[in-house]
Enzyme design. Structure first.
Site, mmCIF file in Angstrom:
data_model
loop_
_atom_site.group_PDB
_atom_site.id
_atom_site.type_symbol
_atom_site.label_atom_id
_atom_site.label_comp_id
_atom_site.label_asym_id
_atom_site.label_seq_id
_atom_site.Cartn_x
_atom_site.Cartn_y
_atom_site.Cartn_z
ATOM 1 C CB SER A 2 -0.893 0.043 1.244
ATOM 2 O OG SER A 2 -1.801 -1.015 1.220
ATOM 3 C CG HIS A 12 -2.629 -1.978 -3.564
ATOM 4 N ND1 HIS A 12 -1.673 -2.911 -3.243
ATOM 5 C CD2 HIS A 12 -3.056 -1.465 -2.398
ATOM 6 C CE1 HIS A 12 -1.531 -2.968 -1.932
ATOM 7 N NE2 HIS A 12 -2.360 -2.096 -1.387
ATOM 8 C CG HIS A 55 -4.781 -6.885 0.442
ATOM 9 N ND1 HIS A 55 -4.820 -5.967 -0.577
ATOM 10 C CD2 HIS A 55 -3.679 -6.589 1.183
ATOM 11 C CE1 HIS A 55 -3.787 -5.139 -0.459
ATOM 12 N NE2 HIS A 55 -3.076 -5.502 0.589
ATOM 13 C CE1 TYR A 62 -8.452 -4.976 1.695
ATOM 14 C CE2 TYR A 62 -6.679 -5.762 3.096
ATOM 15 C CZ TYR A 62 -7.156 -4.873 2.148
ATOM 16 O OH TYR A 62 -6.351 -3.879 1.658
ATOM 17 C CD GLU A 63 -8.069 -6.290 -2.664
ATOM 18 O OE1 GLU A 63 -8.366 -5.769 -3.747
ATOM 19 O OE2 GLU A 63 -6.894 -6.583 -2.355
ATOM 20 C CB ALA A 90 1.219 -0.142 4.594
ATOM 21 C CG MET A 115 -4.795 -6.018 7.138
ATOM 22 S SD MET A 115 -6.054 -4.865 6.551
ATOM 23 C CE MET A 115 -6.287 -3.842 8.005
ATOM 24 C CB SER A 116 -0.388 -8.200 2.821
ATOM 25 O OG SER A 116 0.679 -7.369 3.259
ATOM 26 C CG ASN A 146 -1.220 2.780 11.409
ATOM 27 O OD1 ASN A 146 -0.906 2.234 10.338
ATOM 28 N ND2 ASN A 146 -1.832 2.147 12.377
ATOM 29 C CG HIS A 200 -6.416 2.981 2.895
ATOM 30 N ND1 HIS A 200 -5.489 1.977 3.097
ATOM 31 C CD2 HIS A 200 -6.441 3.209 1.559
ATOM 32 C CE1 HIS A 200 -4.973 1.609 1.916
ATOM 33 N NE2 HIS A 200 -5.532 2.345 0.971
HETATM 34 N N1 HPA Z 1 -3.292 -2.621 11.265
HETATM 35 C C1 HPA Z 1 -3.388 -3.519 10.279
HETATM 36 N N2 HPA Z 1 -2.956 -3.294 9.058
HETATM 37 C C2 HPA Z 1 -2.359 -2.121 8.798
HETATM 38 C C3 HPA Z 1 -2.217 -1.136 9.790
HETATM 39 C C4 HPA Z 1 -2.707 -1.399 11.093
HETATM 40 O O1 HPA Z 1 -2.625 -0.580 12.023
HETATM 41 N N3 HPA Z 1 -1.580 -0.084 9.216
HETATM 42 C C5 HPA Z 1 -1.353 -0.425 7.922
HETATM 43 N N4 HPA Z 1 -1.816 -1.668 7.663
#
Ligand code: HPA
Length: 278
Positions: free
Chosen positions: A30, A61, A83, A85-86, A113, A214-215, A238, A252
């Site tokens: 990402s 992406h 991903h 989740y998609e 990310a 998540m990847s 973050n 996001h």
């Molecule tokens: N959690 C999960 N996935 C993420 C995060 C997060 O804080 N930041 C970027 N991808």
């Protein structure tokens, strides 16, 4: 489920368009796709032209392969990934890794990310993965579940040497040369798409995870199954929020914003590693 022929079909389409045979694969997460913009002698292949290839539906992406040279090394970069989740299966999400393997890629470098769980991590920091916790895999979402195809690798895969020690040493060396701080830590993979609750953040931290995302982990499994050398980086976008009713909420947009700071740093480290590999 894919058959061996499905992978071969995507390989054939790619082979028909390239003259440079890639040996290093790059998966750009990402907001990190810009890393591929400096690849020279490039051939660009949109995912939608590749049979079986999962499309990425997430902002940040771009959804194309860039094949060419970086620091002289023949590379294939995935600008964006799909991903779980998609709504894709684990086999779909990891389809590109097996295609890369059949193309002759023997070294895979992944980026993602991630949220920082380790209290010393700040937005914009880089973390080199030295291990992972496959939480969704433990819950059954593992791309290696199902009949094993020996042409891709063995039924059972050891995980004690997942993130290649030699490549990690190179990354540390390059980061030090550029005076770039580089954490080394444990990445934990969840399905998403929601970010974690504060209680989950406290639990994951207590379990020994330094970053959460998540990847990556399922791609790593498929690559290690096939015996590829693997290296992976998290860009900390973050700091995971560990108290309820905090004045801020993870989103996001901040993930993509942090990508802008992370791209030059990651580029410096990856270029240095590729130069050492050349
Ligand atoms: N959690 C999960 N996935 C993420 C995060 C997060 O804080 N930041 C970027 N991808």
């Amino acid at each position: 489920m894919y058959t061996y022929a499905d992978y071969q079909q995507a390989v054939a389409v790619i082979q028909s368009k390239i003259t440079i045979q890639p040996t290093v694969g790059l998966v750009l997460g990402s907001g990190l796709g810009a890393l591929a913009d400096t690849i020279t002698e490039r051939v660009v292949i949109p995912y939608e032209t590749l049979p079986g290839w999962p499309q990425s539906t997430v902002p940040g992406h771009s959804g194309q392969l860039v094949i060419g040279r970086l620091e002289g090394v023949p590379v294939l970069a995935q600008q964006g990934r799909a991903h779980f989740y998609e709504g894709y299966t684990m086999q779909q999400v990891t389809f590109p890794i097996r295609v890369m393997y059949l193309l002759g890629v023997n070294t895979l470098i992944l980026t993602n990310a991630a949220g920082g769980l380790n209290r010393s991590y700040r937005v914009g920091d880089l973390m080199l993965l030295n291990d992972h916790i496959n939480l969704i895999g433990m819950a059954g979402m593992n791309p290696l579940v199902g009949l094993n195809d020996e042409r891709f690798g063995p039924r059972f895969v050891g995980m004690g040497h997942t993130y290649d020690a030699g490549l990690r040493e190179m990354a540390r060396h390059v980061a030090a040369e550029h005076k770039l701080p580089l954490h080394e830590g444990v990445y934990l993979c969840l399905s998403g798409p929601n970010f974690e609750t504060p209680a989950e953040v406290r639990m994951l931290r207590a379990w020994g995870a330094d970053a959460v995302g998540m990847s990556t982990v399922h791609e790593v499994l498929v690559a290690r199954h096939a015996g590829m050398r693997v290296m992976a980086f998290s860009g900390i976008t973050n700091e995971a929020i560990d108290v309820v009713d905090a004045p801020v909420e993870t989103n996001h947009e901040e993930v993509l914003d942090a990508g802008k700071v992370l791209v030059p740093r990651l580029t410096a480290v990856l270029r240095g590693v590729l130069k050492a590999l050349a």
